[in-house]
Design a protein around this motif. Structure first.
Motif, short mmCIF file in Angstrom:
data_model
loop_
_atom_site.label_atom_id
_atom_site.label_comp_id
_atom_site.label_asym_id
_atom_site.label_seq_id
_atom_site.Cartn_x
_atom_site.Cartn_y
_atom_site.Cartn_z
N SER A 125 -3.03 1.39 0.01
CA SER A 125 -2.17 2.50 0.40
C SER A 125 -1.30 2.18 1.61
CB SER A 125 -3.01 3.74 0.71
OG SER A 125 -3.88 3.50 1.80
N GLU A 286 1.04 6.90 -11.01
CA GLU A 286 0.77 7.89 -9.98
C GLU A 286 0.30 7.23 -8.69
OE1 GLU A 286 -1.91 11.94 -9.26
OE2 GLU A 286 -1.71 11.07 -11.26
N ALA A 287 -0.52 6.17 -8.81
CA ALA A 287 -0.99 5.47 -7.62
C ALA A 287 0.17 4.85 -6.86
CB ALA A 287 -2.00 4.39 -8.01
N GLN A 289 3.31 5.96 -6.84
CA GLN A 289 4.05 7.05 -6.19
C GLN A 289 3.29 7.56 -4.97
OE1 GLN A 289 6.98 6.89 -7.46
NE2 GLN A 289 6.03 5.67 -9.07
N ASP A 290 1.97 7.59 -5.06
CA ASP A 290 1.16 8.00 -3.91
C ASP A 290 1.31 6.99 -2.76
OD1 ASP A 290 0.27 10.26 -5.19
OD2 ASP A 290 -1.66 9.40 -5.79
N ARG A 291 1.33 5.72 -3.10
CA ARG A 291 1.49 4.69 -2.07
C ARG A 291 2.83 4.86 -1.35
NH1 ARG A 291 3.76 -0.24 -1.13
NH2 ARG A 291 4.94 -0.12 -3.08
N SER A 293 4.60 7.56 -1.20
CA SER A 293 4.56 8.84 -0.49
C SER A 293 3.88 8.69 0.86
CB SER A 293 3.84 9.89 -1.33
OG SER A 293 4.53 10.14 -2.53
N GLN A 294 2.80 7.93 0.90
CA GLN A 294 2.09 7.72 2.16
C GLN A 294 2.94 6.91 3.14
OE1 GLN A 294 -2.05 6.44 1.89
NE2 GLN A 294 -2.19 7.31 -0.16
N GLU A 300 4.65 16.80 -0.78
CA GLU A 300 4.03 16.87 -2.10
C GLU A 300 5.05 17.24 -3.16
OE1 GLU A 300 1.18 16.27 -4.85
OE2 GLU A 300 0.95 15.96 -2.69
N ARG A 303 7.05 14.26 -4.02
CA ARG A 303 6.27 13.30 -4.80
C ARG A 303 6.22 13.72 -6.26
NH1 ARG A 303 0.75 13.28 -1.73
NH2 ARG A 303 0.12 12.12 -3.58
N LYS A 307 6.54 11.92 -10.48
CA LYS A 307 5.42 11.78 -11.40
C LYS A 307 5.92 11.39 -12.78
CE LYS A 307 2.26 13.18 -8.44
NZ LYS A 307 1.30 12.24 -7.87
#
Length: 735
Positions: A125, A286-287, A289-291, A293-294, A300, A303, A307
């Protein structure tokens, strides 16, 4: 090729590994393939997995979905004719179809830096470890990498179908093509829903990797496919034929709504790996996009715009960049902006989404370098490694504007650690050994970028840590260092003189002859030197106030730096050409002036500290605007110059002779804007962002910015399809 869309896409994984291809799914370059693995991150890039050649059987009728150029000039098969649409966000997505069926394919390359065991870095992350290897408290902790790509097919139709996927593989350096040979073999070991593959060349075992899948039956069927054509390499005067090996094919029976996911992963199969399931692909997207985003702090709601969505209407409603190949989606009131139909270019996005796509593009250049155990910046894709000068120029846009301050600090710290004889590395070796020190300006750019970092973060502890490096650079330039780099005692200007090398950013050398030698005193080098002295004066004064050392000694140093800066400022007037109203590009060792109109004068106006008057700055910008400015950046030479070359094409030597002789460089738009804002603060910028943004969204490499463009209209994009400092300078000024 009138119906073929050869615009390109790019996926990266933070290690230097990548996947790339075209909208039409035809390979046009040596650098196109689905898994180029960096065996010694970010270098040693090797093609293992070229692609899957797909065909679909529906009601007894078989259609080939692939498209290939062949060495004899033929295009066969012509699956691009069945291609209905292509999307680039959030991941590359193709849809082929006819009246009674539709097949969707998506690709994702998960982030590859897993981290270190028992090390404080988080890994997936976060950005790669920013601690220089020599300073790491656990330098021997094993670092875990994972090079892989996931492929997802989904079938929709009125009848069942049979999908046939033939593997095309290789093992070769990413700069060269593969040729079938009696000495080259590929072993394959078939397991449950997976096959392990490894090349054997002249008895040497290659890189093991494996392919696994959620559904289907694999049939070994070894065959060579000879003489793929690579037309982009033909244009560049390079080798343009490739042989690929196929060990077999996968047969998947699909009911309407069924999907199959495949994963190609470097290494031998491991029973400890998580099971590949129909959800694996969506989870990987998704992982990622989460990375992101962090890293970038997206909300949210932002983000969710990224998706994965499985239907074309959902993608359109999300206002993501979409290229419709055959027809436009029916109009709907829920579309915030119209989708531009192919072949028109230039879709428009809301600013927030454009900004997110720029940040996403910037992240592709941030990679881990194993030889320094820290982060670095790939200068460009496909063929560049990391370069010190490029990294330092790009860092404000890649790291400071997005507030990736730890990344910026780690890169600056690493370069500072490797400072030798007052020079900052311009390149790091791929194996154990000393970095390459062949730049007169990398050290000065390091000081300039350090100053911008400190202004942004107020991290004065870091200044105290790095100030000895700053002083080492200063002493080396004043006392003399490699390449006869030394301050001229008479005027305080930096000079250099070494045969057969080119030490500024205009660095092409053919044989032992630099195309643009720039020996002596280049204008932007001395502008950087002036700015560096101003920084040194400020920093010594600040450190004296904070009691980081002897206050009296630091105060005296600050005074000395100030006096030298004033001396240099006076001497910078030697570059002023009153007849032209511009700056000489260089003062040569014999004191002759080079009066060519180049963008280095604009660079000299764009630094944090500028030694030229308002009147001079305005005159310089006026001439640069009429002679050098284009919709995509600044030309490297005035078109009126007899040495001007308007098109960057031909073989390697022809292109090298053109590289800095008129070619447009996108990154130079940043210095131009900074100079304009300094000298014309009340006037509108005479630059329309739209052509460059259209290029970013829908030309060349979709979602990135090319390295260079032709100096002549229509300013065709050339060079690397994605360049770090091109993207960085847009990020720095588009807000």
């Amino acid at each position: 090729m009138p119906d073929l869309d050869t615009r390109e896409w790019l996926l990266t994984n933070g290690l230097g590994s990548f996947a790339s291809g075209t909208v039409s799914d035809v390979r046009t370059r040596t650098y196109h393939g689905w898994l180029f693995t960096a065996t010694n991150p970010p270098s040693g890039r090797t093609l293992l997995f070229s692609h899957l050649e797909a065909s679909l059987e529906v009601l007894g009728s078989v259609v080939a979905l692939g498209t290939n150029f062949w060495g004899n000039g033929q295009i066969e098969p012509t699956g691009y004719q069945l291609l209905r649409s292509f999307d680039i966000n959030p991941v590359p997505k193709w849809i082929w179809g006819q009246d009674n069926w539709q097949l969707t394919r998506q690709l994702v390359m998960p982030y590859g830096f897993v981290g270190t065991e028992d090390c404080g870095e988080e890994g997936i992350s976060n950005a790669p470890c920013s601690i220089p290897h020599a300073q790491c408290p656990m330098p021997n902790a094993p670092i875990q990498f994972c090079d892989r790509i996931l492929i997802h097919y989904r079938y929709e139709g009125s009848h069942p179908a049979i999908l046939r996927l033939r593997l095309l593989i290789a093992e070769r350096d990413f700069h060269h093509q593969q040729t079938a040979s009696a000495k080259l073999h590929f072993s394959q070991l078939l397991g449950k829903q997976q096959v392990c593959l490894q090349a054997i060349n002249s008895g040497r075992f290659g890189i093991p990797w494996h392919l696994r899948w959620t559904e289907g039956n694999y049939q070994p069927d070894a065959v060579w496919y000879w003489h793929y054509g690579l037309p982009e390499e033909t244009k560049r005067g390079l080798s343009d034929k490739e042989d690929l090996y196929s060990p077999g094919y996968l047969i998947v029976t699909l009911q309407p709504g069924d999907a199959v996911t495949l994963e190609a992963r470097v290494g031998f199969p491991d029973s400890m790996l998580s099971v590949l399931t129909p959800k694996t692909f969506a989870e990987a997207v998704e992982a990622e996009q989460d990375r992101l985003s962090q890293i970038f702090g997206w909300r949210e709601g932002d983000r969710n715009q990224f998706k994965i969505q499985n239907d074309a209407r959902g993608l359109a409603n999300a206002a993501l960049t979409k290229f419709k190949i055959k027809e436009l989606l029916p109009p709907t009131s829920s579309l915030p902006l119209p989708i531009t139909p192919y072949p028109q270019r230039g879709p428009h996005l809301p600013h927030s989404q454009l900004w997110q796509q720029l940040l996403k593009a910037s992240d592709q250049f941030i990679v881990y370098r194993a030889s320094i155990a820290g982060p670095t910046v790939i200068a460009g894709y496909h063929w560049f490694n990391d370069w010190g000068r490029d990294t330092l120029i790009a860092l404000p846009g890649l790291a400071l504007v997005p507030q990736r301050f730890d990344l910026a600090k780690g890169v600056l710290q690493t370069f500072g650690y490797y400072c030798r004889q007052g020079l900052i590395p311009n390149a790091f070796p791929d194996v154990d050994g000393e970095p390459i020190y062949n730049s007169v300006d990398a050290a000065l750019w390091w000081i300039e970028t350090l100053g911008l970092y400190l202004e942004a973060t107020q991290d004065w502890d870091f200044l105290a840590e790095q100030f000895p490096v700053v002083q080492q650079i200063y002493k080396a330039f004043v006392g003399g260092t490699h390449f006869n780099i030394q301050v001229d005692a008479t005027d305080g200007l930096v000079s250099w003189d070494a045969p057969g090398v080119a030490l500024t950013w205009m660095d092409v050398v053919i044989g032992s002859h630099p195309v643009t030698p720039r020996y002596g005193k280049p204008v932007e080098i001395n502008a950087l030197w002036y700015s560096a002295l101003c920084w040194l004066s400020q920093w010594a004064e600040r450190l004296s106030q904070f009691e980081y050392g002897s206050s009296a000694r630091l105060t005296k140093q600050a005074q000395r730096y100030t006096q030298q800066a004033e001396h240099v400022k006076t001497s910078l007037q030697k570059f002023w050409n009153p007849q032209l109203g511009y700056l000489y590009d260089t003062i040569e060792p014999d004191d002759r002036r080079n009066f060519q109109i180049r963008p280095n004068a604009v660079l000299a106006l764009s630094l944090q500290h500028c030694g030229f008057s308002v009147q001079q700055g305005c005159q310089i910008l006026d001439l640069a605007t009429t002679s050098l400015l284009t919709p995509y950046g600044l030309r490297s030479l005035d078109p009126g110059d007899p040495e001007y070359k308007g098109k960057y094409e031909g073989n390697s030597e022809q292109r090298d002779r053109t590289y800095h002789q008129g070619t447009v460089w996108a990154w130079l738009i940043g210095p131009y804007i900074r100079a304009w804002q300094r000298f014309y603060p009340q006037q509108s910028l005479p630059f329309d962002w739209q052509p460059l943004l259209d290029h970013f969204l829908s030309d060349a490499c979709l979602g990135s910015i090319s390295e260079i463009f032709d100096g002549d209209l229509p300013h065709t994009p050339r060079g690397a399809i994605a360049q770090a400092w091109s993207v960085a300078e847009v990020i720095r000024h588009i807000q």
